[in-house]
Design an enzyme around this catalytic site. Sequence first.
Site, PDB file in Angstrom:
ATOM      1  N   TYR A 106      -1.240  -0.490  10.399  1.00 59.24           N
ATOM      2  CA  TYR A 106      -1.123  -1.158   8.806  1.00 59.24           C
ATOM      3  C   TYR A 106       0.097  -0.663   8.240  1.00 59.24           C
ATOM      4  O   TYR A 106       0.756  -1.297   7.606  1.00 59.24           O
ATOM      5  CB  TYR A 106      -2.464  -0.841   8.196  1.00 59.24           C
ATOM      6  CG  TYR A 106      -2.545  -1.054   6.883  1.00 59.24           C
ATOM      7  CD1 TYR A 106      -3.116  -2.505   6.552  1.00 59.24           C
ATOM      8  CD2 TYR A 106      -2.613  -0.257   5.791  1.00 59.24           C
ATOM      9  CE1 TYR A 106      -3.304  -2.791   5.330  1.00 59.24           C
ATOM     10  CE2 TYR A 106      -2.762  -0.905   4.507  1.00 59.24           C
ATOM     11  CZ  TYR A 106      -3.326  -2.159   4.421  1.00 59.24           C
ATOM     12  OH  TYR A 106      -3.304  -2.681   2.818  1.00 59.24           O
TER      13      TYR A 106
ATOM     14  N   SER B 290       0.968  -1.126   0.011  1.00 60.54           N
ATOM     15  CA  SER B 290       0.266  -0.118   0.014  1.00 60.54           C
ATOM     16  C   SER B 290       0.927   1.141  -0.039  1.00 60.54           C
ATOM     17  O   SER B 290       1.955   1.144   0.628  1.00 60.54           O
ATOM     18  CB  SER B 290      -0.868   0.133   1.080  1.00 60.54           C
ATOM     19  OG  SER B 290      -1.414   1.345   1.513  1.00 60.54           O
TER      20      SER B 290
END
Length: 239
Positions: A161, A148
């Site tokens: 995350y 990501s």
Amino acid sequence: MSSSEGRLAGRIALVTGASRGIGKAVAKLFAREGAELVLVARTTGGLEELDDEIRAINGKTSLLVPMDLREFEAIDRLGYALYERYKRLDVLVGNAGDLGTLSPVGHIDPAEWQRVMDINLTANWRLIRSLDPLLRQSEAGRAIFVSSSVGSQARPFWGTYSVSKAALEMLVKIYAEEIKQTRIRANIIDPGRTRTGMRAAAYPGEDPQTLPTPEQIAEKFLPLACADFDGNGQTVKAQ
């Protein structure tokens, strides 16, 4: 194009997080391109539904592996089972992920931190550890891991995350350096803004109709899975 003529014809591909979202879209695309699939996800029902869809696409039955990737010894057993069945693995797609809860770093629940690290980072290391010998038996082993943009951009409240994805990217790049003299290639793909359940959880006010679908993003995985792709240690942006 028939599945026997697809770009992945004759190749064995394993996809984690295969029962929904990007993983499901990648599995179906790979099926259309002729791959023989090993599908890993926590939900048996989701895997069975996907298997039905894949059989409708190419007439093949996939190997379904209901598994919680936090059960690390099960990943080791998976490697043994695949060796017994196939003797090799051609494509590994490490797609499964956990968002966790967006919160200030000082407020992160320790159990949630561990769960996200287990799924996003440690499980992928365990997959490499278990499946690298099988990838080495392929004429062109290809490993693809989903990251990501927050793995390289500091964004407030995304601590768990983001840290897991930053660590995953470094893991994959180190692995890529270690396999440079082999027939394996390992790369990272950043899907970007995608119409998934995880995205909806992170941005509940966002209109999903403004986002690319998982099927559109899946197209970017295909070249990285092909035997003729020689990139290694790269981060490929899908958008």
